[in-house]
Design a protein around this motif. Sequence first.
Motif, PDB file in Angstrom:
ATOM      1  N   ASP A 127      27.664  26.401 -35.745  1.00 52.99           N
ATOM      2  CA  ASP A 127      28.580  25.366 -36.211  1.00 52.99           C
ATOM      3  C   ASP A 127      29.757  26.070 -36.871  1.00 52.99           C
ATOM      4  O   ASP A 127      29.567  26.854 -37.803  1.00 52.99           O
ATOM      5  CB  ASP A 127      27.845  24.477 -37.213  1.00 52.99           C
ATOM      6  CG  ASP A 127      28.742  23.439 -37.861  1.00 52.99           C
ATOM      7  OD1 ASP A 127      29.920  23.333 -37.484  1.00 52.99           O
ATOM      8  OD2 ASP A 127      28.244  22.722 -38.743  1.00 52.99           O
ATOM      9  N   PRO A 128      31.012  25.819 -36.380  1.00 58.09           N
ATOM     10  CA  PRO A 128      32.146  26.539 -36.957  1.00 58.09           C
ATOM     11  C   PRO A 128      32.329  26.292 -38.446  1.00 58.09           C
ATOM     12  O   PRO A 128      32.926  27.092 -39.134  1.00 58.09           O
ATOM     13  CB  PRO A 128      33.348  26.048 -36.168  1.00 58.09           C
ATOM     14  CG  PRO A 128      32.876  25.009 -35.245  1.00 58.09           C
ATOM     15  CD  PRO A 128      31.379  24.929 -35.322  1.00 58.09           C
ATOM     16  N   GLY A 129      31.803  25.194 -38.964  1.00 55.78           N
ATOM     17  CA  GLY A 129      31.953  24.901 -40.387  1.00 55.78           C
ATOM     18  C   GLY A 129      30.842  25.476 -41.243  1.00 55.78           C
ATOM     19  O   GLY A 129      30.904  25.440 -42.459  1.00 55.78           O
TER      20      GLY A 129
ATOM     21  N   TRP B 279      44.241  27.973 -30.693  1.00 59.94           N
ATOM     22  CA  TRP B 279      42.957  28.381 -31.241  1.00 59.94           C
ATOM     23  C   TRP B 279      43.162  29.410 -32.337  1.00 59.94           C
ATOM     24  O   TRP B 279      43.857  30.396 -32.157  1.00 59.94           O
ATOM     25  CB  TRP B 279      42.073  28.976 -30.142  1.00 59.94           C
ATOM     26  CG  TRP B 279      40.744  29.451 -30.642  1.00 59.94           C
ATOM     27  CD1 TRP B 279      40.359  30.746 -30.819  1.00 59.94           C
ATOM     28  CD2 TRP B 279      39.648  28.645 -31.053  1.00 59.94           C
ATOM     29  NE1 TRP B 279      39.078  30.804 -31.302  1.00 59.94           N
ATOM     30  CE2 TRP B 279      38.608  29.516 -31.457  1.00 59.94           C
ATOM     31  CE3 TRP B 279      39.433  27.269 -31.128  1.00 59.94           C
ATOM     32  CZ2 TRP B 279      37.392  29.058 -31.923  1.00 59.94           C
ATOM     33  CZ3 TRP B 279      38.215  26.814 -31.585  1.00 59.94           C
ATOM     34  CH2 TRP B 279      37.207  27.701 -31.972  1.00 59.94           C
TER      35      TRP B 279
ATOM     36  N   ARG C 117      37.784  33.210 -34.992  1.00 63.33           N
ATOM     37  CA  ARG C 117      36.842  33.496 -36.086  1.00 63.33           C
ATOM     38  C   ARG C 117      37.191  34.849 -36.679  1.00 63.33           C
ATOM     39  O   ARG C 117      37.727  35.712 -36.001  1.00 63.33           O
ATOM     40  CB  ARG C 117      35.410  33.561 -35.541  1.00 63.33           C
ATOM     41  CG  ARG C 117      34.917  32.247 -35.032  1.00 63.33           C
ATOM     42  CD  ARG C 117      33.574  32.432 -34.351  1.00 63.33           C
ATOM     43  NE  ARG C 117      33.191  31.217 -33.670  1.00 63.33           N
ATOM     44  CZ  ARG C 117      32.355  30.317 -34.178  1.00 63.33           C
ATOM     45  NH1 ARG C 117      31.802  30.515 -35.351  1.00 63.33           N
ATOM     46  NH2 ARG C 117      32.068  29.227 -33.511  1.00 63.33           N
TER      47      ARG C 117
ATOM     48  N   GLY D 247      34.746  30.310 -39.492  1.00 63.35           N
ATOM     49  CA  GLY D 247      34.676  29.778 -38.135  1.00 63.35           C
ATOM     50  C   GLY D 247      36.022  29.542 -37.511  1.00 63.35           C
ATOM     51  O   GLY D 247      37.000  29.216 -38.181  1.00 63.35           O
TER      52      GLY D 247
ATOM     53  N   HIS E  79      38.779  27.525 -35.126  1.00 63.99           N
ATOM     54  CA  HIS E  79      39.087  26.100 -35.030  1.00 63.99           C
ATOM     55  C   HIS E  79      40.403  25.882 -34.289  1.00 63.99           C
ATOM     56  O   HIS E  79      41.194  26.827 -34.116  1.00 63.99           O
ATOM     57  CB  HIS E  79      39.139  25.456 -36.422  1.00 63.99           C
ATOM     58  CG  HIS E  79      40.216  26.041 -37.296  1.00 63.99           C
ATOM     59  ND1 HIS E  79      40.023  27.175 -38.047  1.00 63.99           N
ATOM     60  CD2 HIS E  79      41.509  25.664 -37.519  1.00 63.99           C
ATOM     61  CE1 HIS E  79      41.145  27.454 -38.703  1.00 63.99           C
ATOM     62  NE2 HIS E  79      42.057  26.567 -38.393  1.00 63.99           N
ATOM     63  N   TRP E  80      40.612  24.664 -33.843  1.00 64.94           N
ATOM     64  CA  TRP E  80      41.876  24.292 -33.196  1.00 64.94           C
ATOM     65  C   TRP E  80      42.868  23.854 -34.253  1.00 64.94           C
ATOM     66  O   TRP E  80      42.534  23.179 -35.201  1.00 64.94           O
ATOM     67  CB  TRP E  80      41.659  23.142 -32.203  1.00 64.94           C
ATOM     68  CG  TRP E  80      40.838  23.531 -31.025  1.00 64.94           C
ATOM     69  CD1 TRP E  80      39.515  23.272 -30.828  1.00 64.94           C
ATOM     70  CD2 TRP E  80      41.287  24.262 -29.884  1.00 64.94           C
ATOM     71  NE1 TRP E  80      39.103  23.795 -29.644  1.00 64.94           N
ATOM     72  CE2 TRP E  80      40.176  24.406 -29.029  1.00 64.94           C
ATOM     73  CE3 TRP E  80      42.502  24.803 -29.492  1.00 64.94           C
ATOM     74  CZ2 TRP E  80      40.247  25.077 -27.817  1.00 64.94           C
ATOM     75  CZ3 TRP E  80      42.576  25.454 -28.272  1.00 64.94           C
ATOM     76  CH2 TRP E  80      41.471  25.598 -27.454  1.00 64.94           C
ATOM     77  N   ARG E  81      44.138  24.267 -34.064  1.00 66.33           N
ATOM     78  CA  ARG E  81      45.198  23.882 -35.010  1.00 66.33           C
ATOM     79  C   ARG E  81      46.378  23.370 -34.220  1.00 66.33           C
ATOM     80  O   ARG E  81      46.739  23.838 -33.184  1.00 66.33           O
ATOM     81  CB  ARG E  81      45.577  25.080 -35.857  1.00 66.33           C
ATOM     82  CG  ARG E  81      46.821  24.876 -36.673  1.00 66.33           C
ATOM     83  CD  ARG E  81      47.124  26.036 -37.538  1.00 66.33           C
ATOM     84  NE  ARG E  81      47.280  27.230 -36.684  1.00 66.33           N
ATOM     85  CZ  ARG E  81      47.580  28.424 -37.158  1.00 66.33           C
ATOM     86  NH1 ARG E  81      47.702  28.612 -38.434  1.00 66.33           N
ATOM     87  NH2 ARG E  81      47.728  29.441 -36.368  1.00 66.33           N
TER      88      ARG E  81
END
Length: 123
Positions: free
Chosen positions: A45-47, A103, A106, A119, A121-123
Amino acid sequence: MSSREPGRSSCGRRRRPAAAAFIASLALAGCVVAPVPPAGVVYTDPGAAIVAPLAPPPLIVEPMLVAPGPGYIWIGGYWSWSGGHHVWTHGRWAAPPRHGQQWVPRRWERGPGGWHQRGGHWR
């Protein structure tokens, strides 16, 4: 005149199990079987907070093959921590959830208790 009720066949009892089996097969046809990830691949889980006592090894340079379609972005491989050691997760192509997003990869940072993975994530 027949002694049977109207609309009922003489083999009605045999049709019920077949009908039940047919309905059960339709219900099970909607089940999804997810493939088992290859050995050594860890999905996280990226979080989630991941802390490792050791710094990760250097990143592995992977070949970026041709994108599967327009708009896909390469998400590079990364080291994660699992089972008491670092585990490499291969890079992959992905389509952004929304047009124009980028993207953010990480990364590992030294922190309290060891190395903390932040993690992607998309921005």
